[in-house]
Design a protein around this motif. Structure first.
Motif, PDB file in Angstrom:
ATOM      1  N   ARG A  84       0.839  -1.203   0.000  1.00  0.00           N
ATOM      2  CA  ARG A  84       0.000   0.000   0.000  1.00  0.00           C
ATOM      3  C   ARG A  84       0.866   1.241   0.000  1.00  0.00           C
ATOM      4  O   ARG A  84       1.867   1.322   0.712  1.00  0.00           O
ATOM      5  N   ARG A  85       0.441   2.198  -0.790  1.00  0.00           N
ATOM      6  CA  ARG A  85       1.045   3.529  -0.783  1.00  0.00           C
ATOM      7  C   ARG A  85      -0.104   4.514  -0.678  1.00  0.00           C
ATOM      8  O   ARG A  85      -1.142   4.339  -1.298  1.00  0.00           O
ATOM      9  N   SER A  86       0.075   5.544   0.110  1.00  0.00           N
ATOM     10  CA  SER A  86      -1.012   6.483   0.325  1.00  0.00           C
ATOM     11  C   SER A  86      -0.474   7.907   0.397  1.00  0.00           C
ATOM     12  O   SER A  86       0.648   8.137   0.851  1.00  0.00           O
ATOM     13  N   ASP A 127       7.166   8.469  -0.936  1.00  0.00           N
ATOM     14  CA  ASP A 127       7.768   7.199  -1.336  1.00  0.00           C
ATOM     15  C   ASP A 127       7.566   6.101  -0.299  1.00  0.00           C
ATOM     16  O   ASP A 127       8.090   5.002  -0.456  1.00  0.00           O
ATOM     17  N   ALA A 128       6.845   6.376   0.779  1.00  0.00           N
ATOM     18  CA  ALA A 128       6.646   5.396   1.845  1.00  0.00           C
ATOM     19  C   ALA A 128       5.778   4.240   1.351  1.00  0.00           C
ATOM     20  O   ALA A 128       4.824   4.429   0.617  1.00  0.00           O
ATOM     21  N   VAL A 129       6.149   3.031   1.761  1.00  0.00           N
ATOM     22  CA  VAL A 129       5.442   1.821   1.349  1.00  0.00           C
ATOM     23  C   VAL A 129       5.070   1.025   2.588  1.00  0.00           C
ATOM     24  O   VAL A 129       5.866   0.884   3.510  1.00  0.00           O
ATOM     25  N   CYS A 130       3.866   0.489   2.617  1.00  0.00           N
ATOM     26  CA  CYS A 130       3.393  -0.366   3.691  1.00  0.00           C
ATOM     27  C   CYS A 130       3.152  -1.757   3.116  1.00  0.00           C
ATOM     28  O   CYS A 130       2.434  -1.902   2.130  1.00  0.00           O
ATOM     29  N   ASP A 159       6.232   1.596   6.318  1.00  0.00           N
ATOM     30  CA  ASP A 159       5.575   2.780   6.893  1.00  0.00           C
ATOM     31  C   ASP A 159       4.060   2.576   6.861  1.00  0.00           C
ATOM     32  O   ASP A 159       3.373   3.021   5.953  1.00  0.00           O
ATOM     33  N   CYS A 160       3.545   1.870   7.879  1.00  0.00           N
ATOM     34  CA  CYS A 160       2.106   1.562   7.924  1.00  0.00           C
ATOM     35  C   CYS A 160       1.374   2.449   8.907  1.00  0.00           C
ATOM     36  O   CYS A 160       1.855   2.860   9.896  1.00  0.00           O
ATOM     37  N   GLN A 199       0.546   8.985   4.004  1.00  0.00           N
ATOM     38  CA  GLN A 199       1.746   8.528   4.705  1.00  0.00           C
ATOM     39  C   GLN A 199       2.747   9.668   4.825  1.00  0.00           C
ATOM     40  O   GLN A 199       2.655  10.691   4.162  1.00  0.00           O
TER      41      GLN A 199
END
Length: 86
Positions: free
Chosen positions: A62-64, A71-74, A85-86, A67
């Motif tokens: 997930r990318r939001s 570029d943060a990815v969960c 980064d959730c 966040q």
């Protein structure tokens, strides 16, 4: 009005309506390709793709915009474990 003239008017209306729909279906893609930029690029829309690969584990990435970083990815695994980064 008699029946024949009513049917004639209906046929003419349907003919022009069908012609307008056909023109719209043909003209819209031509005009978009001629402009050099698509709707998604103009509006800043992020086109999302999904897919799958073989394997025994599954996860969701997930990318939001909410966040901390663009570029943060969960990563969420099938057992519920989260990383990134959730």
């Amino acid at each position: 009005m008699d029946s024949a003239s009513e049917w004639g008017a209906l046929r003419i209306t349907l003919l022009f309506g069908a012609a307008a729909v056909a023109l719209a279906l043909i003209a819209a893609p031509l005009l978009e390709s001629r402009s050099g930029t698509g709707l998604a690029r103009n509006a800043g829309v992020d086109l999302m793709s999904t897919g799958s690969i073989g394997g025994t584990t599954s996860y969701t990435i997930r990318r939001s915009v909410l966040q901390s970083s663009p570029d943060a990815v969960c990563i969420i695994r099938s057992d519920g474990a989260r990383s990134g980064d959730c």
